[in-house]
Motif scaffolding. Structure first.
Motif, PDB file in Angstrom:
ATOM      1  N   LYS A 286       0.829  -1.200   0.000  1.00  0.00           N
ATOM      2  CA  LYS A 286       0.000   0.000   0.000  1.00  0.00           C
ATOM      3  C   LYS A 286       0.869   1.258   0.000  1.00  0.00           C
ATOM      4  O   LYS A 286       2.012   1.237   0.447  1.00  0.00           O
ATOM      5  CB  LYS A 286      -0.913   0.005   1.236  1.00  0.00           C
ATOM      6  N   ASP A 287       0.296   2.346  -0.516  1.00  0.00           N
ATOM      7  CA  ASP A 287       0.992   3.637  -0.454  1.00  0.00           C
ATOM      8  C   ASP A 287       1.102   4.074   1.000  1.00  0.00           C
ATOM      9  O   ASP A 287       0.167   3.895   1.794  1.00  0.00           O
ATOM     10  CB  ASP A 287       0.222   4.692  -1.254  1.00  0.00           C
ATOM     11  N   ARG A 288       2.239   4.676   1.346  1.00  0.00           N
ATOM     12  CA  ARG A 288       2.474   5.064   2.739  1.00  0.00           C
ATOM     13  C   ARG A 288       2.921   6.520   2.816  1.00  0.00           C
ATOM     14  O   ARG A 288       3.662   7.011   1.969  1.00  0.00           O
ATOM     15  CB  ARG A 288       3.530   4.164   3.382  1.00  0.00           C
ATOM     16  N   LEU A 289       2.449   7.187   3.865  1.00  0.00           N
ATOM     17  CA  LEU A 289       2.815   8.570   4.132  1.00  0.00           C
ATOM     18  C   LEU A 289       2.963   8.726   5.643  1.00  0.00           C
ATOM     19  O   LEU A 289       2.163   8.184   6.402  1.00  0.00           O
ATOM     20  CB  LEU A 289       1.733   9.528   3.609  1.00  0.00           C
ATOM     21  N   VAL A 290       3.986   9.458   6.077  1.00  0.00           N
ATOM     22  CA  VAL A 290       4.201   9.707   7.497  1.00  0.00           C
ATOM     23  C   VAL A 290       3.823  11.148   7.811  1.00  0.00           C
ATOM     24  O   VAL A 290       4.261  12.079   7.130  1.00  0.00           O
ATOM     25  CB  VAL A 290       5.667   9.447   7.899  1.00  0.00           C
ATOM     26  N   ALA A 291       2.991  11.320   8.827  1.00  0.00           N
ATOM     27  CA  ALA A 291       2.651  12.656   9.313  1.00  0.00           C
ATOM     28  C   ALA A 291       3.278  12.805  10.699  1.00  0.00           C
ATOM     29  O   ALA A 291       2.932  12.059  11.624  1.00  0.00           O
ATOM     30  CB  ALA A 291       1.141  12.842   9.387  1.00  0.00           C
TER      31      ALA A 291
ATOM     32  N   LEU B 209      15.086  18.180  12.847  1.00  0.00           N
ATOM     33  CA  LEU B 209      14.288  16.970  12.624  1.00  0.00           C
ATOM     34  C   LEU B 209      14.133  16.677  11.138  1.00  0.00           C
ATOM     35  O   LEU B 209      14.201  15.519  10.708  1.00  0.00           O
ATOM     36  CB  LEU B 209      12.913  17.136  13.280  1.00  0.00           C
ATOM     37  N   LYS B 210      13.959  17.720  10.337  1.00  0.00           N
ATOM     38  CA  LYS B 210      13.817  17.526   8.890  1.00  0.00           C
ATOM     39  C   LYS B 210      15.080  16.917   8.295  1.00  0.00           C
ATOM     40  O   LYS B 210      15.018  16.002   7.465  1.00  0.00           O
ATOM     41  CB  LYS B 210      13.514  18.865   8.215  1.00  0.00           C
ATOM     42  N   ALA B 211      16.238  17.428   8.724  1.00  0.00           N
ATOM     43  CA  ALA B 211      17.499  16.887   8.213  1.00  0.00           C
ATOM     44  C   ALA B 211      17.659  15.416   8.593  1.00  0.00           C
ATOM     45  O   ALA B 211      18.125  14.593   7.790  1.00  0.00           O
ATOM     46  CB  ALA B 211      18.665  17.713   8.766  1.00  0.00           C
ATOM     47  N   GLU B 212      17.235  15.089   9.804  1.00  0.00           N
ATOM     48  CA  GLU B 212      17.327  13.699  10.264  1.00  0.00           C
ATOM     49  C   GLU B 212      16.402  12.784   9.476  1.00  0.00           C
ATOM     50  O   GLU B 212      16.786  11.678   9.081  1.00  0.00           O
ATOM     51  CB  GLU B 212      16.981  13.652  11.759  1.00  0.00           C
ATOM     52  N   LEU B 213      15.176  13.265   9.226  1.00  0.00           N
ATOM     53  CA  LEU B 213      14.210  12.438   8.500  1.00  0.00           C
ATOM     54  C   LEU B 213      14.587  12.293   7.032  1.00  0.00           C
ATOM     55  O   LEU B 213      14.369  11.233   6.427  1.00  0.00           O
ATOM     56  CB  LEU B 213      12.810  13.040   8.627  1.00  0.00           C
TER      57      LEU B 213
ATOM     58  N   VAL C 255      10.170   7.134   3.234  1.00  0.00           N
ATOM     59  CA  VAL C 255       8.872   7.448   2.625  1.00  0.00           C
ATOM     60  C   VAL C 255       8.592   8.944   2.777  1.00  0.00           C
ATOM     61  O   VAL C 255       9.214   9.619   3.602  1.00  0.00           O
ATOM     62  CB  VAL C 255       7.725   6.636   3.277  1.00  0.00           C
ATOM     63  N   PRO C 256       7.654   9.495   1.994  1.00  0.00           N
ATOM     64  CA  PRO C 256       7.320  10.925   2.118  1.00  0.00           C
ATOM     65  C   PRO C 256       6.774  11.233   3.515  1.00  0.00           C
ATOM     66  O   PRO C 256       6.158  10.384   4.159  1.00  0.00           O
ATOM     67  CB  PRO C 256       6.250  11.139   1.038  1.00  0.00           C
ATOM     68  N   TYR C 257       6.980  12.466   3.980  1.00  0.00           N
ATOM     69  CA  TYR C 257       6.485  12.861   5.293  1.00  0.00           C
ATOM     70  C   TYR C 257       6.066  14.325   5.267  1.00  0.00           C
ATOM     71  O   TYR C 257       6.455  15.102   4.389  1.00  0.00           O
ATOM     72  CB  TYR C 257       7.561  12.631   6.368  1.00  0.00           C
ATOM     73  N   LEU C 258       5.242  14.677   6.253  1.00  0.00           N
ATOM     74  CA  LEU C 258       4.773  16.050   6.416  1.00  0.00           C
ATOM     75  C   LEU C 258       4.774  16.400   7.899  1.00  0.00           C
ATOM     76  O   LEU C 258       4.590  15.523   8.755  1.00  0.00           O
ATOM     77  CB  LEU C 258       3.351  16.209   5.868  1.00  0.00           C
ATOM     78  N   PHE C 259       4.948  17.675   8.197  1.00  0.00           N
ATOM     79  CA  PHE C 259       4.819  18.161   9.569  1.00  0.00           C
ATOM     80  C   PHE C 259       3.407  18.715   9.742  1.00  0.00           C
ATOM     81  O   PHE C 259       2.930  19.523   8.934  1.00  0.00           O
ATOM     82  CB  PHE C 259       5.828  19.271   9.859  1.00  0.00           C
TER      83      PHE C 259
END
Length: 338
Positions: free
Chosen positions: A276-281, A296-300, A306-310
């Motif tokens: 399945k498609d995955r996204l991290v929030a 945190l962005k640099a670490e992620l 996978v793609p992520y959003l804050f």
């Protein structure tokens, strides 16, 4: 599992109707000598039918009804009169209901469309009347066929909630809060683990009167495979979701590691989940200043595959971007999916 009126697993005993017996009647009428056989056929027994109903979302009705029986067929009569067919027993179930044979655990069928009807137990055929057996050498048959017995079996109904997006996360990650903000759902929210004890559905209103459905699944923890926490009892509800939204709080010790733990639990439950498609929030980011967000962005960027959003549900930050991204993933061309 039962929480309030939400029930997603029940066992039932179903019985279809027996077929009616054929008649052995011989014609009797004044001035008609030796009228011969005129016994009619027996009626068919009623079927037990499950029908999809989009207005239902739980198996609560079956808390008070564990036996389902259809009507028997009527017996045949004189003058070749056929017996009445037994009335079918039609039972509405929510979409996403899986029907299993309780004894063998084999899947009989699945209800996925509104109005879809599935015959679980067929009614027995009616017996033939004696007029069917008349011949030149047997002009007065005094026998007929009995009806065939209906079917009787034990079935298990499992509800798998139909939703476009499934929310996955540890207890107290903010899933219920997010659902309450982006939809009109009113899940229980409190500052302790396992607040949610049942799946909650919400409809996200998108641009131009579009919408999609999000399911908040009760939190799993590391070791759910061994039965810790709530175990796997709710994971069946995200098997049909096309997109999984992993919610990890910004104050977690290691966001990427928590994501991997959640993903591993899904893998151990059903490897097909990984297709399945995955996204991290990353939730609760209103607690971070710009410097911490940059770190945190640099670490992620380095550790999260996978793609992520804050986002922040409380401060209403990043929610529009989250909806845009989910809509894009849900409507992606199938050929573009990896």
């Amino acid at each position: 599992m039962r929480e309030g009126n939400f029930i997603d697993y029940v066992k039932l005993h179903v019985s279809s109707g027996n077929g009616g017996s054929g008649s052995s009647h011989l014609h009797r009428e004044k001035y008609v000598a030796k009228g011969g056989p005129d016994g009619g056929d027996g009626g068919r027994g009623g079927h037990v039918i499950l029908r999809g109903n989009k207005n239902l979302w739980t198996l609560f009705e079956f808390s008070f009804r564990r036996h389902i029986r259809a009507e028997h067929g009527g017996n045949g009569g004189k003058q070749r009169s056929s017996g009445a067919d037994g009335q079918d027993e039609i039972v509405d179930v929510p979409l996403g209901t899986v029907i299993r044979d309780t004894e063998t655990q084999e899947i009989i069928d699945e209800v996925t469309e509104d109005g879809q009807e599935i015959i679980i137990a067929e009614g027995g055929m009616g017996g033939r009347g004696n007029w069917h057996f008349k011949s030149s050498t047997n002009q007065t048959p005094r026998y007929s066929q009995p009806g065939i017995d209906g079917q009787e079996l034990d079935i298990t109904l499992e509800l798998k909630v139909l939703a476009d997006v499934g929310l996955v996360g540890f207890p107290n990650a903010g899933k219920s809060t997010l659902l309450s903000v982006i939809t009109s759902a009113k899940p229980k929210i409190a500052d302790y683990e396992f607040t949610t004890l049942k799946p909650n559905l919400g409809i996200v209103k998108y641009r131009d009167f579009k919408s999609f459905v999000v399911a908040d699944i009760p939190g799993i923890i590391e070791g759910a495979a061994e039965g810790k926490g709530l175990g796997y009892r709710f994971l069946r509800h995200i098997e049909r979701n096309s997109t999984l939204l992993f919610l990890v709080p910004a104050d977690a010790e290691d966001v990427a590691k928590e994501y991997e733990i959640l993903l591993d639990e899904l893998r151990r439950y059903n490897p097909e989940m990984l297709d399945k498609d995955r996204l991290v929030a990353v939730s609760k980011t209103d607690m971070l200043d710009d410097e911490l967000k940059a770190e945190l962005k640099a670490e992620l960027d380095e550790n999260l595959p996978v793609p992520y959003l804050f986002i922040s549900s409380v401060a209403q930050q990043g929610l529009t971007e989250l909806k845009d991204k989910l809509w894009e993933m849900l409507n992606k061309d199938p050929e573009d999916k990896k």
